[in-house]
Design a protein around this motif. Structure first.
Motif, PDB file in Angstrom:
ATOM      1  N   PRO A  59      42.731  48.516  34.747  1.00  0.00           N
ATOM      2  CA  PRO A  59      41.273  48.389  34.710  1.00  0.00           C
ATOM      3  C   PRO A  59      40.590  49.405  33.815  1.00  0.00           C
ATOM      4  N   HIS A  85      32.667  47.168  37.762  1.00  0.00           N
ATOM      5  CA  HIS A  85      32.760  45.717  37.573  1.00  0.00           C
ATOM      6  C   HIS A  85      33.569  45.364  36.319  1.00  0.00           C
ATOM      7  N   GLY A 142      37.131  45.612  37.479  1.00  0.00           N
ATOM      8  CA  GLY A 142      37.342  44.506  38.412  1.00  0.00           C
ATOM      9  C   GLY A 142      37.533  43.194  37.686  1.00  0.00           C
ATOM     10  N   ASN A 188      46.125  46.766  44.860  1.00  0.00           N
ATOM     11  CA  ASN A 188      45.109  47.606  44.255  1.00  0.00           C
ATOM     12  C   ASN A 188      44.998  48.984  44.904  1.00  0.00           C
ATOM     13  N   ASN A 208      34.089  39.313  41.558  1.00  0.00           N
ATOM     14  CA  ASN A 208      34.276  38.474  40.381  1.00  0.00           C
ATOM     15  C   ASN A 208      34.850  37.113  40.772  1.00  0.00           C
ATOM     16  N   ALA A 221      36.740  43.220  41.812  1.00  0.00           N
ATOM     17  CA  ALA A 221      37.619  42.082  41.519  1.00  0.00           C
ATOM     18  C   ALA A 221      37.357  40.958  42.510  1.00  0.00           C
ATOM     19  N   ILE A 266      43.552  41.268  48.305  1.00  0.00           N
ATOM     20  CA  ILE A 266      43.412  42.448  47.463  1.00  0.00           C
ATOM     21  C   ILE A 266      43.416  43.663  48.373  1.00  0.00           C
ATOM     22  N   ILE A 297      41.117  42.898  36.416  1.00  0.00           N
ATOM     23  CA  ILE A 297      42.039  42.514  37.495  1.00  0.00           C
ATOM     24  C   ILE A 297      41.875  41.040  37.832  1.00  0.00           C
ATOM     25  N   ALA A 298      40.626  40.606  37.983  1.00  0.00           N
ATOM     26  CA  ALA A 298      40.365  39.210  38.341  1.00  0.00           C
ATOM     27  C   ALA A 298      40.924  38.245  37.297  1.00  0.00           C
TER      28      ALA A 298
END
Length: 251
Positions: A198, A221, A224, A94, A24, A21, A10, A227-228
């Motif tokens: 996001p 978060h 994130g 990112n 996570n 991310a 990332i 994205i995760a």
């Protein structure tokens, strides 16, 4: 036998939604080995230390110096990942900036250089390693602010004459994502390519997280996690599109 690790890089992950991310992923499964790409290696090392200190951590971490605006840095990072791991399973582009230079041409040059050229540079450098993965994933962190449909609809929350340079960079990034999705899809390697939105998060993108919170920004978060989700396969039904908390964004 231990499960094969999912090696994920990332960029710009020492803070903000990239950091979240990474968090996570490493909290969700021991399968994830996340490489924190950071322009400043010391900040990357601190991010790794902060994540490793979490008592519930399951995955593993590493960091690498990676400045998306510096070709030598990008190429050196790709060589280092190749030497250490031999492949890459997921690349999340990112790293990005906003700029408030009142001189439009200077602002546009800088923002496009990082948000578009930088992402393309990193992608090209790491594609050989992604091609060695059994299930490669390529994610571009974008924004619905780059939606031309939204920008031209008076009833859309994205209809406002502000942030032109940043919005243009995300529209361009979405086109790059679509092109990679088509091109890599022809290779038959099971590539999954996305744009991940996001949303508005209280990060340092504007150098004033509190002002973003006052505008209703969510904590990083949340972004994130969006994205995760593209890395974890939770948005695979929407491959080749821009996904966010709302579903799929119109172009």
């Amino acid at each position: 036998m231990a499960a094969k690790q999912i090696i994920t890089l990332i960029t710009g992950a020492n803070q903000g939604v990239g950091f979240e991310a990474a968090k996570n992923l490493v909290l969700s499964s021991a399968s994830y080995h996340v490489i924190i790409g950071s322009r400043n290696i010391n900040r990357g090392a601190k991010a790794v230390a902060d994540l490793q200190s979490l008592p519930e951590i399951k995955g593993t971490l590493d960091t690498i110096q990676l400045d998306v605006d510096d070709d030598k840095s990008v190429d050196a990072a790709a060589e280092a990942v190749s030497s250490k791991y031999g492949r890459l399973d997921a690349l999340v582009n990112n790293a990005g900036i906003n700029d408030f230079n009142p001189v439009v041409r200077d602002n546009l040059r800088r923002v496009l250089a990082t948000n578009v050229v930088g992402a393309a540079s990193v992608t090209e450098a790491f594609l050989p390693l992604l091609r060695k993965s059994d299930e490669p994933r390529l994610v571009f962190v974008s924004s619905s602010l780059g939606s031309i449909t939204g920008a031209s609809d008076k009833n859309s929350p994205y209809y406002r004459p502000a942030g032109t340079e940043y919005r243009a960079s995300k529209a361009a990034l979405n086109m790059i994502m679509v092109q990679y999705s088509h091109i890599l899809g022809l290779e038959g390697r099971n590539f999954k390519v996305f744009s991940a939105d996001p949303g508005l998060n209280a990060t340092n993108l504007t150098n004033d997280p509190d002002s973003l919170r006052a505008r209703g920004a969510r904590e990083p978060h949340v972004g994130g996690g969006i994205i995760a989700a593209t890395v974890k396969g939770e948005r695979d039904a929407d491959v080749g599109k821009m996904v966010g908390a709302y579903g799929v964004s119109p172009w």
